[in-house]
Design an enzyme around this catalytic site. Structure first.
Site, PDB file in Angstrom:
ATOM      1  N   ARG A  60       0.784  -1.258   0.000  1.00 15.90           N
ATOM      2  CA  ARG A  60       0.000   0.000   0.000  1.00 15.90           C
ATOM      3  C   ARG A  60       0.803   1.288   0.000  1.00 15.90           C
ATOM      4  NH1 ARG A  60      -3.982  -2.791  -1.919  1.00 15.90           N
ATOM      5  NH2 ARG A  60      -5.468  -3.674  -0.467  1.00 15.90           N
ATOM      6  N   ASN A  90      -0.146  -1.803  -7.348  1.00 15.07           N
ATOM      7  CA  ASN A  90      -1.341  -0.942  -7.350  1.00 15.07           C
ATOM      8  C   ASN A  90      -1.359   0.041  -6.173  1.00 15.07           C
ATOM      9  OD1 ASN A  90      -1.905  -2.987  -5.460  1.00 15.07           O
ATOM     10  ND2 ASN A  90      -4.093  -3.030  -5.926  1.00 15.07           N
ATOM     11  N   ASN A 276     -11.394 -10.550  -4.244  1.00 14.25           N
ATOM     12  CA  ASN A 276     -11.272 -10.697  -5.690  1.00 14.25           C
ATOM     13  C   ASN A 276     -10.032 -11.525  -6.013  1.00 14.25           C
ATOM     14  OD1 ASN A 276     -10.687 -10.362  -8.394  1.00 14.25           O
ATOM     15  ND2 ASN A 276     -10.943  -8.150  -8.417  1.00 14.25           N
ATOM     16  N   ASP A 303      -1.817 -12.845  -1.394  1.00 14.45           N
ATOM     17  CA  ASP A 303      -2.674 -11.722  -1.801  1.00 14.45           C
ATOM     18  C   ASP A 303      -3.101 -10.900  -0.574  1.00 14.45           C
ATOM     19  OD1 ASP A 303      -3.921  -9.917  -3.428  1.00 14.45           O
ATOM     20  OD2 ASP A 303      -5.520 -11.261  -4.096  1.00 14.45           O
ATOM     21  N   HIS A 307      -7.056  -3.384   4.258  1.00 14.43           N
ATOM     22  CA  HIS A 307      -7.982  -2.261   4.085  1.00 14.43           C
ATOM     23  C   HIS A 307      -8.353  -1.728   5.464  1.00 14.43           C
ATOM     24  CE1 HIS A 307      -8.621  -2.816  -0.207  1.00 14.43           C
ATOM     25  NE2 HIS A 307      -8.838  -4.095  -0.013  1.00 14.43           N
TER      26      HIS A 307
END
Ligand code: DOR
Ligand code: ZN
Ligand code: ZN
Length: 428
Positions: A60, A90, A276, A303, A307
């Site tokens: 992150r 990302n 996902n 993965d 959050h």
């Protein structure tokens, strides 16, 4: 230089041995080794594994430091027995330039808890339109060899082809998040009996499988190497098995959560289960376990997707996708693969250390526990049983699907090049 003697460990779950570390290196493996001048770790028959390597971690930073930072993420990694993680691209800004991957690489070096190997984006801004500067990221100090738009699928076949051609020149690999976007518009969970009953938008298996089928054929056509992220369906397993039988250079990963959890959990409407690719069915779970055991699926990758609670503690449709995984991965693999008799500890070491390091071309990790090798090691108390308590996580985020669940095993020590990052289950 400091010496550490790990006394009486079951090396790879097998023979009980002592392991002597001097500085950064394993210098002796045997029984009845002298502890002179060494700090002693009494292993008492715990399982000694090579330091785990995660090919798929979301750290992150930069940009979403409210979810995780390189420092908190690498502390979580060390707690879970990892000595190296590959950081997904990302972030904000996206890791699509030499500058950003070098920044993440540098933050990893400063953290000291585990090695961080940045992954570069395949396309500029993860937009799927224009190839990012793959060569510049490879030639940078970060030495990027794995490229992925993870979170998004590289859905344009021409862009995917060009990326495969480009990385071939330096032995790189493209890691694909296989999700046909048109087939998953408005999707909220696995498409099947449960989605029909709940009236939630379904995410068909074919959305994943069609991209995998296309990409293995593209890899074959180009003569390049493709890695498939987080396989989640029985059909995906069949396609990868077929591709390997044809000699296509494809590797694949499965997450711990797809080895354990099913879409039945979505009936709770608890967004902690929103991820996902989505949780699938029992049949898929069993196929994934079997494929990991027989080598069709090469590795376990977490993965790890942290959050903050504002993004998860809300209604199902609005919640972010993803779950943290670094601190529970080995326990879930113990439960689903070792305690079911599908894998022994040597098999776990291969799939959580040696092979992920090999796929990512990461040196100094995934090595055997042998004289002369870097002392990247994990000591696991496999007899331990306890409930998962996210309050004790080193991660900045708490979005685990295992809260309150009893899982086996606990990492008591992690060594990164001879330095203990975890001692007696606590970060050092
Ligand atoms: O569940 C997921 N979360 N899947 C992804 O592909 C992306 C990840 C994230 O970045 O949160
Ligand atoms: Zn993904
Ligand atoms: Zn991911």
């Amino acid at each position: 230089m400091s010496k550490t003697l790990i006394r009486g460990a079951k090396v790879l779950g097998g023979e009980v041995q002592d392991v002597l570390i001097d500085g950064e290196t394993i210098v002796q493996v045997g029984s009845g080794l002298s502890d002179e001048g060494a700090e002693v770790v009494e292993a008492d028959g715990k399982v000694l594994l090579p330091g785990l390597v995660d090919l798929h971690t979301h750290l992150r930073e930069p940009g979403r430091e409210d979810s995780e930072t390189v420092l908190t993420g690498t502390r979580a990694a060390a707690s879970g027995g990892y000595t190296a993680v590959f950081a997904m691209a990302n972030t904000f800004p996206v890791a699509d330039t030499a500058g950003v991957v070098e920044q993440v690489y540098r933050l990893g070096k400063e953290s000291g808890y585990c090695d961080v190997q940045p992954i570069g984006a395949v396309t500029v801004g993860l937009e799927g339109k224009k190839l990012a500067e793959l060569g510049a990221m490879h030639d940078s100090a970060a030495g990027v060899k794995v490229f992925s738009d993870d979170g998004k699928c590289v859905d344009d076949a021409v862009i995917m082809r060009r990326a495969l051609e480009y990385v071939k020149a330096f032995g790189g690999v493209v890691a694909q998040h296989a999700q046909e976007p048109r087939l998953t518009e408005g999707a909220q969970m696995n498409e099947g009996v449960v989605s029909a009953e709940l009236g939630l938008g379904g995410w068909p298996a074919v959305a994943e499988e069609s991209i995998i089928a296309r990409d293995v054929l593209l890899a074959e056509h180009v003569g390049s190497r493709v890695h498939i992220c987080h396989l989640s369906t029985a059909g995906s397993v069949e396609i990868v098995r077929w591709a390997k039988s044809r000699g296509i250079d494809v590797t694949a990963e499965v997450t711990p959560h797809h080895l354990l959890l099913t879409d039945e959990l979505v009936r709770s409407y608890n967004p902690v289960y929103k991820v996902n690719p989505p949780l699938r069915t029992e049949k898929d779970v069993l196929a994934l376990r079997e494929a990991l055991a027989d080598g069709t699926i090469d590795i376990v990758a977490t993965d790890h997707a942290p959050h903050p609670h504002e993004d998860k503690d809300c209604e199902w449709a609005a919640a972010a996708m993803g779950m943290v995984g670094l601190e529970t991965a080995l326990s879930v693999v113990q439960q689903t693969m070792v305690e079911t008799g599908l894998l022994d500890w040597a098999g776990v070491a291969e799939r959580m250390s040696a092979k992920p390091a090999a796929i990512g071309r990461l040196e100094g990790h995934g090595r055997p526990i042998a004289v002369g090798e870097p002392a990247n090691l994990t000591l696991l108390d496999a007899a331990y049983r306890g409930q998962v308590d996210p309050a004790g996580f080193a991660s900045r985020s708490r979005n685990t699907p295992y809260e309150g669940r009893e899982l086996p095993g606990r990492v008591t020590h992690t060594f990164l090049r001879g330095r203990a990052t975890v001692v007696d289950g606590k970060l050092a």
